[in-house]
Design a protein around this motif. Structure first.
Motif, PDB file in Angstrom:
ATOM      1  N   THR A 124       0.823  -1.212   0.000  1.00 15.96           N
ATOM      2  CA  THR A 124       0.000   0.000   0.000  1.00 15.96           C
ATOM      3  C   THR A 124       0.858   1.264   0.000  1.00 15.96           C
ATOM      4  O   THR A 124       0.381   2.341  -0.351  1.00 15.96           O
ATOM      5  CB  THR A 124      -0.953   0.025   1.207  1.00 15.96           C
ATOM      6  N   SER A 125       2.124   1.135   0.391  1.00 15.70           N
ATOM      7  CA  SER A 125       3.059   2.267   0.384  1.00 15.70           C
ATOM      8  C   SER A 125       4.047   2.187  -0.774  1.00 15.70           C
ATOM      9  O   SER A 125       5.085   2.862  -0.766  1.00 15.70           O
ATOM     10  CB  SER A 125       3.837   2.317   1.710  1.00 15.70           C
ATOM     11  N   TRP A 157      -4.989  -5.635  -2.830  1.00 16.09           N
ATOM     12  CA  TRP A 157      -6.111  -5.064  -3.570  1.00 16.09           C
ATOM     13  C   TRP A 157      -7.263  -4.670  -2.643  1.00 16.09           C
ATOM     14  O   TRP A 157      -8.192  -4.010  -3.068  1.00 16.09           O
ATOM     15  CB  TRP A 157      -6.633  -6.047  -4.622  1.00 16.09           C
ATOM     16  N   TYR A 158      -7.192  -5.083  -1.385  1.00 11.89           N
ATOM     17  CA  TYR A 158      -8.304  -4.830  -0.464  1.00 11.89           C
ATOM     18  C   TYR A 158      -8.576  -3.341  -0.288  1.00 11.89           C
ATOM     19  O   TYR A 158      -9.732  -2.911  -0.241  1.00 11.89           O
ATOM     20  CB  TYR A 158      -8.010  -5.477   0.891  1.00 11.89           C
ATOM     21  N   TRP A 159      -7.496  -2.537  -0.155  1.00 13.04           N
ATOM     22  CA  TRP A 159      -7.661  -1.134   0.207  1.00 13.04           C
ATOM     23  C   TRP A 159      -7.889  -0.226  -0.991  1.00 13.04           C
ATOM     24  O   TRP A 159      -8.143   0.966  -0.811  1.00 13.04           O
ATOM     25  CB  TRP A 159      -6.450  -0.644   1.001  1.00 13.04           C
ATOM     26  N   LEU A 160      -7.788  -0.769  -2.200  1.00 10.55           N
ATOM     27  CA  LEU A 160      -8.010   0.067  -3.380  1.00 10.55           C
ATOM     28  C   LEU A 160      -9.432   0.628  -3.358  1.00 10.55           C
ATOM     29  O   LEU A 160     -10.405  -0.109  -3.202  1.00 10.55           O
ATOM     30  CB  LEU A 160      -7.791  -0.747  -4.658  1.00 10.55           C
ATOM     31  N   ASP A 170      -4.656   7.104   0.187  1.00  8.90           N
ATOM     32  CA  ASP A 170      -3.191   7.088   0.244  1.00  8.90           C
ATOM     33  C   ASP A 170      -2.583   5.770  -0.230  1.00  8.90           C
ATOM     34  O   ASP A 170      -1.393   5.523  -0.040  1.00  8.90           O
ATOM     35  CB  ASP A 170      -2.728   7.364   1.675  1.00  8.90           C
ATOM     36  N   VAL A 171      -3.383   4.923  -0.858  1.00  6.20           N
ATOM     37  CA  VAL A 171      -2.911   3.594  -1.258  1.00  6.20           C
ATOM     38  C   VAL A 171      -2.291   3.637  -2.649  1.00  6.20           C
ATOM     39  O   VAL A 171      -2.839   4.251  -3.572  1.00  6.20           O
ATOM     40  CB  VAL A 171      -4.070   2.580  -1.220  1.00  6.20           C
ATOM     41  N   ALA A 172      -1.165   2.962  -2.806  1.00  5.73           N
ATOM     42  CA  ALA A 172      -0.495   2.883  -4.102  1.00  5.73           C
ATOM     43  C   ALA A 172      -1.407   2.248  -5.142  1.00  5.73           C
ATOM     44  O   ALA A 172      -2.218   1.372  -4.832  1.00  5.73           O
ATOM     45  CB  ALA A 172       0.798   2.078  -3.968  1.00  5.73           C
ATOM     46  N   GLN A 219       2.180  -0.878  -7.268  1.00  2.00           N
ATOM     47  CA  GLN A 219       2.400  -2.082  -6.465  1.00  2.00           C
ATOM     48  C   GLN A 219       3.145  -3.152  -7.252  1.00  2.00           C
ATOM     49  O   GLN A 219       4.065  -3.795  -6.732  1.00  2.00           O
ATOM     50  CB  GLN A 219       1.065  -2.619  -5.944  1.00  2.00           C
ATOM     51  N   HIS A 220       2.776  -3.359  -8.512  1.00  2.00           N
ATOM     52  CA  HIS A 220       3.495  -4.333  -9.340  1.00  2.00           C
ATOM     53  C   HIS A 220       4.964  -3.936  -9.501  1.00  2.00           C
ATOM     54  O   HIS A 220       5.867  -4.779  -9.412  1.00  2.00           O
ATOM     55  CB  HIS A 220       2.837  -4.440 -10.715  1.00  2.00           C
TER      56      HIS A 220
END
Length: 278
Positions: free
Chosen positions: A82-83, A115-118, A123-125, A130-131
């Protein structure tokens, strides 16, 4: 506002355990004395070593320091998925690589896909970030010859595809494994190590328990992910490394073996995977 729930009582000791994934700073241990006290509590019930894990650069600095403060503590460093966008800063990448190369750092993690926080947090990447970050961490693990510690949330297919596409390092650990039996089989076939936390003890974790039954002894670790995921019947209370025996005993009963067998197998695996003397 309700009172904070008290932590679980110390479990019956079970000698020779390793907490393969914890966050001791989030448990409140941020000074040398506090780290020693936390590890002393764990050692009093047989948890002789802990691997404390970073999710960002600040934590990466801390975990390496903590591992220098107490010989029973080892570090793992990475950017949490997420960062992942923080990796765009060249200075972050350079310092992370330096910390990862430290002898007290025994794994690159936790990294992976989440993918949960998308769409739930601003503030999620992004998936692309992420990839990209995951690929960088995979390469770092291979260059340093250290195991890769995976964070996977709602991303089973993409995680496996990325590992196949990037070329997985020699050792891959799925921290806090949360998949079903099919996902476990696919990981086992690839030679990956599966680490189980207190979630496997939850009454609604039927699919996860089925997965935990089929993992070979040589590909099994046990962890807390403290201060989160405290084992049943203490779910919702503050977790800490001393709670590992609760999960280890549950796994033993689930797999039809003795608790001592689980302790011995997971400790042997931790020694091999992390390269730590036990």
């Amino acid at each position: 506002m309700g009172k904070r729930k008290p932590p679980p009582p110390l479990p019956e000791p079970l000698a020779g355990l390793v907490d393969a994934h914890t966050h001791i700073d989030s448990c409140g241990a941020r000074t040398p004395q506090a780290v020693r006290e936390l590890v002393d509590r764990a050692a009093s019930v047989g948890v002789d070593r802990v691997v404390t894990v970073a999710c960002d650069l600040r934590e990466a600095r801390f975990v390496v320091d903590a591992a220098r403060w107490d010989e029973r503590v080892y570090a793992a460093v990475a950017l949490h998925p997420t960062s992942a966008h923080e990796l765009a800063d060249d200075g972050v990448a350079v310092e992370l690589e330096t910390l990862a190369a430290d002898p007290r750092c025994v794994a690159i993690g936790e990294t992976g896909l989440d993918w949960y926080w998308l769409g739930k947090r601003d503030d999620v990447a992004t998936p692309e970030q992420q990839h990209t970050s995951f690929e960088w961490h995979v390469d770092l693990a291979k260059r340093l010859g250290k195991p890769l510690m995976i964070h996977n949330r709602d991303a089973d297919e993409d995680i496996l595809a990325d590992l196949d596409r990037f070329g997985a390092p020699e050792t891959v650990i799925f921290h806090c494994f949360s998949g079903d039996a099919d996902m476990a089989r696919r990981c086992v076939e690839r030679g990956y190590v599966l680490s189980f936390s207190g979630t496997v003890t939850f009454s609604n974790a039927v699919g996860l328990q089925e997965a935990a039954r089929l993992v070979p002894d040589g590909q099994l670790l046990v962890e807390t992910d403290a201060p989160f995921l405290t084992p049943h019947p203490y779910r919702g209370t503050p977790n800490e490394s001393y709670a590992v025996p609760y999960t280890a005993r549950f796994l033993a009963e689930l797999r039809g073996v003795t608790a001592e067998h689980i302790a011995s197998a997971t400790t042997d695996n931790a020694r091999r995977v992390f390269g730590i003397p036990i």
